[in-house]
Scaffold this motif. Structure first.
Motif, PDB file in Angstrom:
ATOM      1  N   SER A   1      -2.532  -8.978 -42.628  1.00  9.95           N
ATOM      2  CA  SER A   1      -1.918  -7.664 -42.400  1.00  9.95           C
ATOM      3  C   SER A   1      -1.158  -7.632 -41.072  1.00  9.95           C
ATOM      4  O   SER A   1      -0.114  -6.992 -40.973  1.00  9.95           O
ATOM      5  N   ASP A   2      -1.665  -8.353 -40.043  1.00  7.67           N
ATOM      6  CA  ASP A   2      -0.953  -8.431 -38.765  1.00  7.67           C
ATOM      7  C   ASP A   2       0.391  -9.119 -38.954  1.00  7.67           C
ATOM      8  O   ASP A   2       1.416  -8.666 -38.440  1.00  7.67           O
ATOM      9  N   CYS A   3       0.379 -10.245 -39.683  1.00  9.14           N
ATOM     10  CA  CYS A   3       1.613 -10.996 -39.925  1.00  9.14           C
ATOM     11  C   CYS A   3       2.608 -10.165 -40.726  1.00  9.14           C
ATOM     12  O   CYS A   3       3.791 -10.133 -40.415  1.00  9.14           O
ATOM     13  N   ARG A   4       2.102  -9.486 -41.739  1.00 10.17           N
ATOM     14  CA  ARG A   4       2.982  -8.629 -42.538  1.00 10.17           C
ATOM     15  C   ARG A   4       3.595  -7.527 -41.672  1.00 10.17           C
ATOM     16  O   ARG A   4       4.770  -7.216 -41.800  1.00 10.17           O
ATOM     17  N   SER A   5       2.812  -6.979 -40.773  1.00  9.23           N
ATOM     18  CA  SER A   5       3.298  -5.935 -39.885  1.00  9.23           C
ATOM     19  C   SER A   5       4.429  -6.455 -39.004  1.00  9.23           C
ATOM     20  O   SER A   5       5.431  -5.774 -38.802  1.00  9.23           O
ATOM     21  N   ILE A   6       4.270  -7.677 -38.510  1.00 13.56           N
ATOM     22  CA  ILE A   6       5.311  -8.281 -37.667  1.00 13.56           C
ATOM     23  C   ILE A   6       6.594  -8.455 -38.465  1.00 13.56           C
ATOM     24  O   ILE A   6       7.685  -8.127 -38.005  1.00 13.56           O
ATOM     25  N   VAL A   7       6.467  -8.982 -39.682  1.00 13.81           N
ATOM     26  CA  VAL A   7       7.643  -9.191 -40.534  1.00 13.81           C
ATOM     27  C   VAL A   7       8.282  -7.859 -40.898  1.00 13.81           C
ATOM     28  O   VAL A   7       9.497  -7.695 -40.803  1.00 13.81           O
ATOM     29  N   GLU A   8       7.472  -6.903 -41.297  1.00 14.57           N
ATOM     30  CA  GLU A   8       8.006  -5.634 -41.777  1.00 14.57           C
ATOM     31  C   GLU A   8       8.707  -4.840 -40.682  1.00 14.57           C
ATOM     32  O   GLU A   8       9.626  -4.087 -40.963  1.00 14.57           O
ATOM     33  N   THR A   9       8.305  -5.005 -39.440  1.00 14.66           N
ATOM     34  CA  THR A   9       8.940  -4.259 -38.347  1.00 14.66           C
ATOM     35  C   THR A   9      10.068  -5.029 -37.676  1.00 14.66           C
ATOM     36  O   THR A   9      10.722  -4.500 -36.788  1.00 14.66           O
ATOM     37  N   ASN A  10      10.305  -6.259 -38.102  1.00 13.00           N
ATOM     38  CA  ASN A  10      11.363  -7.070 -37.503  1.00 13.00           C
ATOM     39  C   ASN A  10      12.726  -6.510 -37.901  1.00 13.00           C
ATOM     40  O   ASN A  10      12.946  -6.206 -39.068  1.00 13.00           O
ATOM     41  N   PRO A  11      13.649  -6.383 -36.954  1.00 18.46           N
ATOM     42  CA  PRO A  11      14.962  -5.833 -37.291  1.00 18.46           C
ATOM     43  C   PRO A  11      15.843  -6.805 -38.084  1.00 18.46           C
ATOM     44  O   PRO A  11      16.820  -6.398 -38.684  1.00 18.46           O
TER      45      PRO A  11
END
Length: 165
Positions: A53-63
């Motif tokens: 979930s942390d990794c997904r959060s990083i990807v999902e918030t990446n511009p």
């Protein structure tokens, strides 16, 4: 002295080979007490691994538009920026074939790139130029890299980077 010998202006004053330099370096290390190989300390282990979930959060918030595909070329993960880039909702993209996406329309060679990534474990990149209006061009660079888990290629992930808007 070793470095100055290596950098000597006159070639005849330099070491005659890398082997000669290595022998001199080993001898110097023995003289100063460095002949025994140091015991390497193990790298510190992180207190906790990043959760999926942390990794997904990083990807999902990446511009930057980012995506992942499985070995069959089906989208497994897309971020909001990628959705905006291909003008589709996340729910529509996950499970869709890369070859059937708007990205493949812009970049027909992306399927060939995917095969290179999956079969040869190589990173690919491709520059695209397209019209965004009358007299206006955009350029993007698309990277595909192997997606590896436990030493096995389980797909590819991609990043779209705007070069010119």
């Amino acid at each position: 002295d070793l470095i100055l010998t290596c950098l000597a202006k006159d070639p005849s004053a330099r070491f005659t080979s890398v082997r000669a330099l290595l022998e001199e370096l080993v001898e110097l290390m023995e003289r100063v007490g460095m002949s025994k190989r140091r015991q390497e300390e193990p790298l510190p282990t992180p207190r906790r691994h990043h959760a999926d979930s942390d990794c997904r959060s990083i990807v999902e918030t990446n511009p930057l538009p980012m995506f992942a595909v499985d070995p069959e070329g089906l989208f497994t993960l897309v971020n909001q920026s990628f959705c905006l880039f291909v003008k589709k909702e996340q729910e529509e993209l996950v499970g869709q074939a890369l070859g059937e996406s708007r990205l493949a329309t812009f970049c027909p060679g992306i399927i060939d790139d995917l095969q290179v990534v999956l079969r040869k474990n190589k990173v690919t990149s491709r520059e695209l130029e397209f019209s965004v209006g009358p007299g206006r061009q955009s350029k993007v660079l698309i990277w595909l890299t192997p997606l590896v888990a436990s030493g096995i290629i389980i797909g590819a992930h991609g990043v779209v980077h705007w070069i010119q808007r």
